[in-house]
Write a protein that holds these residues in place. Structure first.
Motif, PDB file in Angstrom:
ATOM      1  N   HIS A   1       0.866  -1.315   0.460  1.00  0.00           N
ATOM      2  CA  HIS A   1       0.391  -0.155  -0.490  1.00  0.00           C
ATOM      3  C   HIS A   1       0.390   1.318   0.046  1.00  0.00           C
ATOM      4  CE1 HIS A   1       0.145  -0.220   4.192  1.00  0.00           C
ATOM      5  NE2 HIS A   1       0.706   0.862   4.580  1.00  0.00           N
ATOM      6  N   LYS A   2       2.038   1.399   0.586  1.00  0.00           N
ATOM      7  CA  LYS A   2       2.488   2.290   0.624  1.00  0.00           C
ATOM      8  C   LYS A   2       3.745   2.862  -1.610  1.00  0.00           C
ATOM      9  CE  LYS A   2       4.936   5.348   2.272  1.00  0.00           C
ATOM     10  NZ  LYS A   2       4.544   6.694   3.249  1.00  0.00           N
ATOM     11  N   ARG A   3       3.838   1.252  -1.621  1.00  0.00           N
ATOM     12  CA  ARG A   3       4.504   1.727  -2.638  1.00  0.00           C
ATOM     13  C   ARG A   3       3.518   1.913  -3.539  1.00  0.00           C
ATOM     14  NH1 ARG A   3       6.770  -3.662  -5.887  1.00  0.00           N
ATOM     15  NH2 ARG A   3       5.653  -3.131  -8.594  1.00  0.00           N
ATOM     16  N   PHE A   4       1.927   1.708  -3.805  1.00  0.00           N
ATOM     17  CA  PHE A   4       1.407   2.772  -4.406  1.00  0.00           C
ATOM     18  C   PHE A   4       0.910   3.764  -3.925  1.00  0.00           C
ATOM     19  CE2 PHE A   4      -0.549  -1.787  -5.877  1.00  0.00           C
ATOM     20  CZ  PHE A   4      -0.751  -1.788  -6.615  1.00  0.00           C
ATOM     21  N   GLN A   5       1.155   3.931  -2.820  1.00  0.00           N
ATOM     22  CA  GLN A   5       0.361   6.000  -2.412  1.00  0.00           C
ATOM     23  C   GLN A   5       2.180   6.728  -2.580  1.00  0.00           C
ATOM     24  OE1 GLN A   5       0.898   6.688   1.727  1.00  0.00           O
ATOM     25  NE2 GLN A   5       1.780   8.372   1.888  1.00  0.00           N
ATOM     26  N   ASN A   6       3.727   5.946  -2.936  1.00  0.00           N
ATOM     27  CA  ASN A   6       4.653   6.194  -3.065  1.00  0.00           C
ATOM     28  C   ASN A   6       4.246   6.651  -5.023  1.00  0.00           C
ATOM     29  OD1 ASN A   6       5.891   6.543  -1.246  1.00  0.00           O
ATOM     30  ND2 ASN A   6       7.177   5.011  -1.853  1.00  0.00           N
ATOM     31  N   LEU A   7       3.835   5.957  -5.469  1.00  0.00           N
ATOM     32  CA  LEU A   7       3.140   5.663  -7.554  1.00  0.00           C
ATOM     33  C   LEU A   7       2.379   7.342  -6.870  1.00  0.00           C
ATOM     34  CD1 LEU A   7       3.761   4.407 -10.099  1.00  0.00           C
ATOM     35  CD2 LEU A   7       1.242   2.853  -9.271  1.00  0.00           C
TER      36      LEU A   7
END
Length: 358
Positions: free
Chosen positions: A107-113
């Motif tokens: 979920h953090k990866r998608f937030q960073n995206l």
């Protein structure tokens, strides 16, 4: 040629999993190029991990007479690894954990995206939403692959029943876990009972009991064999998760891939915490409780809370319990009526899991 080499199994499993996920990536791209990251996030996550559940299924399959290189048990292992991926993705959202295996959690990866591309609306909400969908997708793919595998055996009905029972227990145990953080009993002994139930149903059963049993069921193991399997796998799963709880508080971030004391920051109500609350004086117990409820607002450091857990004797109590469970596991393993090859493989697995550092 039949092989019982665990390294061969790991490599074969990984290759098969990557092939299947590559197909799903292509299917996502056929819908829209922008959909591919949903599958890629799963593909990247499953590159790491111990393959514990898949390995146990493999040994359980062989213990019941299955061939080591049968492609059906390889696919069953893939299904279990994807089930684990789904559990990790959702668990990180529920725990508000931004790190997994030394990398940003899904979920953090998608937030960073979202943030890197300067998209509109709330990046945190986007990350959590996409993470939920990625976890749902991993769970769905797991079910799809396992069902196809079970249907290729003569034991599809009991195998499906076992898989469904595993899924239900994990979801129920996960709910009890978040409930334990929100609803605190006045009696610390009750908190200890709750922590043990969560340990068993959220973690131990799906980490060890069900994977080992699923391998046996798929190969046609009878109830006597499965009962012996449970006597071995339950204490193993309990010891594994208690070790994980210790690592969540005292583990080396370089080895665990998680920040130091991450379970404390997440407010986890583990057996370790329950034992501490039973033993600490009222002032120190209040300090521990307040930190777990509001870590960002606490005037105490993670190190101070770690010292409280040490001084209470909770860490030593949990370590002693791991040793007891390890002995129970090895005693049950000695009684298993499986081939020397399977027994040797399980002995190696136990040795690598109990007392581990990551």
């Amino acid at each position: 040629m039949t092989t019982t080499d665990a390294m061969w199994f790991n490599n074969t499993l990984y290759s098969r999993m990557q092939d299947l996920l590559a197909d799903y990536q292509q299917r996502a791209r056929s819908i829209a190029e922008s959909a591919e990251p949903l599958v890629t996030s799963i593909t990247d996550l499953v590159q790491g991990g111990k393959r514990l559940r898949a390995l146990l299924a493999w040994w359980g399959w062989q213990g019941a007479g299955g061939d080591a290189d049968d492609p059906r048990i390889i696919d069953a292992g893939v299904a279990l690894e994807l089930f684990q991926a789904a559990a990790l993705i959702h668990d990180d959202i529920l725990d508000r954990s931004n790190t997994r295996r030394g990398q940003p959690s899904v979920h953090k990866r998608f937030q960073n995206l979202h943030d890197d591309n300067q998209w509109v609306q709330d990046g945190t909400h986007f990350g959590v939403s996409a993470g939920i969908l990625a976890g749902d997708l991993a769970l769905g793919l797991s079910e799809e692959i396992f069902s196809t595998t079970a249907d290729a055996t003569a034991f599809a009905v009991p195998a499906r029943d076992a898989f469904h029972a595993m899924r239900f227990e994990v979801m129920t145990g996960q709910y009890l876990d978040i409930l334990a953080e929100a609803h605190l009993p006045d009696d610390p002994e009750i908190a200890l009972e709750r922590a043990r139930k969560i340990l068993q149903f959220k973690s131990a059963h799906y980490s060890a009991v069900w994977p080992f049993e699923l391998g046996g069921v798929l190969a046609g193991a009878d109830e006597t064999t499965l009962s012996a399997y449970r006597e071995f796998s339950l204490p193993l799963g309990m010891a594994f998760q208690l070790g994980d709880d210790l690592l969540g508080v005292f583990g080396d971030p370089e080895l665990t891939g998680k920040p130091a004391g991450d379970d404390l920051v997440e407010g986890k109500r583990t057996e370790l915490v329950a034992h501490a609350l039973i033993s600490l004086n009222s002032q120190d117990a209040e300090t521990l409780n307040n930190f777990l409820m509001h870590p960002a607002q606490s005037s105490h450091s993670i190190q101070h809370v770690q010292e409280l857990l040490e001084r209470s004797g909770a860490r030593a109590t949990v370590e002693t319990e791991i040793e007891r469970l390890g002995l129970e596991t090895r005693t049950a393993l000695d009684r298993l009526t499986v081939s020397d090859t399977v027994k040797s493989g399980l002995e190696d697995l136990v040795s690598g899991l109990i007392g581990r550092q990551n």
